[in-house]
Design a protein around this motif. Structure first.
Motif, short mmCIF file in Angstrom:
data_model
loop_
_atom_site.label_atom_id
_atom_site.label_comp_id
_atom_site.label_asym_id
_atom_site.label_seq_id
_atom_site.Cartn_x
_atom_site.Cartn_y
_atom_site.Cartn_z
N GLN A 82 0.83 -1.21 0.00
CA GLN A 82 0.00 0.00 0.00
C GLN A 82 0.87 1.26 0.00
O GLN A 82 0.57 2.22 -0.71
CB GLN A 82 -0.95 -0.02 1.19
N VAL A 305 -3.98 -5.87 -5.43
CA VAL A 305 -5.11 -5.25 -4.73
C VAL A 305 -4.60 -4.23 -3.71
O VAL A 305 -5.16 -3.15 -3.56
CB VAL A 305 -5.97 -6.32 -4.04
N LEU A 308 -3.74 -0.85 -5.28
CA LEU A 308 -4.95 -0.08 -5.61
C LEU A 308 -5.57 0.55 -4.37
O LEU A 308 -5.99 1.71 -4.38
CB LEU A 308 -5.97 -0.98 -6.31
N LEU A 309 -5.62 -0.22 -3.29
CA LEU A 309 -6.21 0.30 -2.05
C LEU A 309 -5.38 1.44 -1.48
O LEU A 309 -5.92 2.39 -0.90
CB LEU A 309 -6.35 -0.83 -1.03
N ALA A 317 -10.35 -2.00 -7.27
CA ALA A 317 -9.94 -3.11 -6.39
C ALA A 317 -11.04 -4.16 -6.29
O ALA A 317 -10.77 -5.36 -6.24
CB ALA A 317 -9.58 -2.57 -5.01
N TYR A 320 -10.95 -6.26 -9.37
CA TYR A 320 -9.83 -7.19 -9.28
C TYR A 320 -10.16 -8.36 -8.35
O TYR A 320 -9.85 -9.52 -8.63
CB TYR A 320 -8.59 -6.47 -8.77
N LEU A 449 -11.87 -3.93 1.77
CA LEU A 449 -11.68 -2.69 1.00
C LEU A 449 -11.26 -1.55 1.94
O LEU A 449 -12.07 -0.72 2.34
CB LEU A 449 -12.96 -2.31 0.25
#
Length: 458
Positions: A82, A305, A308-309, A317, A320, A449
């Motif tokens: 991240q 993922v 993206l987050l 996300a 995906y 998420l």
């Protein structure tokens, strides 16, 4: 409409290009690591049945160590992905150094246990004196490699984030070849080398782990690669450390629940005799080889993922995540088919008693169903969910499926009811199948998420 289709096609192409660039090298690396264990087992299996059984039980210590270090590195990997997606390279370097300190501390504890009390460790798994003696000698010889392997895993993680996963594959290829060659000389005493048996496999492991670590350190100092420095080792943030353990502790709980349960498999088989232990050990190696692809996809899912987050791209996300759900079922089916075809052939490569060979064939056939469920669980629960911080579900599912269902039944079957070996084995490995129906309802809650990064964390 045509423009929309073109955008979707381009986006899908980008998705699969990134996935393959991660999953294929990571899967290959997992395969190569598994092949090191497989070649060791094959060579020892050509030596004696007791040798392969003893080393298999002894290697449970390294397996448990990797559960601890893997949880810390895995939890750190979620944050690193991240922060990497966010573009915070200073934070990436600081976290990398922090992970190295934790990995080295964990490795040292297991090194000390294997070096100084190996007989005590072996008695946990088997009461047979011959297996205890061989396994204890192997543990004492291999223990030094533990100090290298945890740090190497940290370097491999950074390589994957930097898009240099192919470098880790190259390192694994060289270490595999080196390990095989050294095993040939040291196990069998070829060309005047000392014939060391199981200990020869241990010494080759120490050497190749050292080579891998030195290579990783050299690679990290090339170009703009992330590498540790004194400022990174001195860095500490209470908030980020809490973030790390908020993810790592559930992952550790999951890893321990699953891994200690898997280690209990060796404990149970060890008390069912050498035939059962040897057959289950070889089946475990076959499972490791077959499931390398799903592990690569799971690692790729976590990184993709997670990036993206970290950029707050939640809708993308979610797309995906859905794709990874579909992919997991396809991969599980392929793994299942491969094991059904190749399983019975594996039995011909080992020197086993007729009883052990009969056990092995049936275990491999049942494992086809096991690897399907394992593949789905690994991609979704160990890849997609932790990418956004939802690491608790895996721990809960493992606890209930393994410790409240499959293991109690297997232990009762072994020590109370004395059920046949194959019945105990099927019960013991039913946990992954039991977990399967509950995954999708959890996925649909979208608890994964989340953006876990912090502003100004340096």
């Amino acid at each position: 409409m045509n423009t929309t289709h073109a955008i979707d096609a381009t986006e899908k192409k980008s998705f699969y290009k990134e996935l393959f660039s991660l999953a294929i090298p990571i899967g290959l690396q997992n395969l190569l690591v598994a092949l090191i264990g497989a070649t060791d087992a094959l060579m020892l299996g050509r030596l004696t049945q007791d040798a392969v059984a003893a080393v298999s039980l002894a290697n449970q210590i390294a397996f448990i160590m990797h559960l601890f270090s893997g949880a810390v590195v895995g939890g750190g990997g979620v944050l690193l992905a991240q922060y990497w997606g966010k573009g915070d390279r200073v934070m990436v370097k600081n976290l990398f150094c922090s992970l190295m300190k934790w990995a080295l501390g964990i490795s040292f504890v297991f090194f000390a246990l294997a070096m100084f009390v190996p007989e005590l460790l072996m008695r946990v798994y088997t009461p047979e004196p011959a297996l205890i003696a061989t396994g204890a000698s192997y543990l004492r010889a291999v223990s030094v490699s533990y100090l290298f392997s945890g740090i190497t895993q940290c370097y491999y993680l950074i390589m994957k984030l930097e898009g240099k996963a192919s470098k880790s594959v190259m390192i694994s290829v060289v270490t595999l070849i080196t390990d095989v060659v050294l095993d040939l000389f040291l196990i069998y005493g070829i060309a005047g080398a000392p014939k060391l048996g199981a200990n020869g496999s241990a010494y080759s492991t120490v050497f190749v782990e050292l080579v891998a670590l030195i290579w990783c350190i050299a690679e990290s100092h090339r170009g703009e690669s992330v590498h540790p420095d004194w400022a990174g080792f001195k860095w500490f943030s209470a908030d980020v450390t809490r973030d790390l353990f908020k993810i790592a502790l559930p992952m550790l709980g999951s890893s321990l629940a699953w891994g200690l349960g898997f280690s209990m498999h060796s404990f149970i088989m060890g008390h069912l005799g050498s035939d059962a232990t040897a057959a289950a050990s070889i089946t475990s190696i076959a499972q490791e080889l077959i499931t390398c692809v799903c592990k690569g996809i799971s690692a790729g899912a976590g990184i993709m993922v997670g990036k993206l987050l970290g950029q707050n791209l939640f809708d993308r996300a979610k797309v995906y995540g859905k794709r990874f759900c579909h992919i997991s079922f396809w991969v599980g089916g392929i793994h299942m088919l491969i094991l059904c075809i190749l399983g019975p052939i594996v039995a011909e490569f080992f020197v086993l008693s007729e009883t052990a060979k009969a056990y092995l064939i049936i275990m491999l056939i049942f494992s086809a169903f096991y690897v399907f469920a394992y593949s789905v669980n690994t991609v979704i629960v160990c890849g997609v969910f932790p990418a956004g911080g939802d690491a608790r579900y895996d721990a809960l599912s493992v606890f209930f499926a393994s410790w409240c269902f499959s293991l109690p039944l297997a232990l009762l079957g072994t020590f109370v009811f004395h059920w046949p070996v194959i019945v105990v084995y099927i019960l013991m490995c039913a946990d992954e199948i039991v977990k399967l129906p509950w995954i999708y309802p959890r996925y649909r809650k979208y608890l994964w998420l989340n953006n876990l990064t912090r502003e100004g964390a340096q």
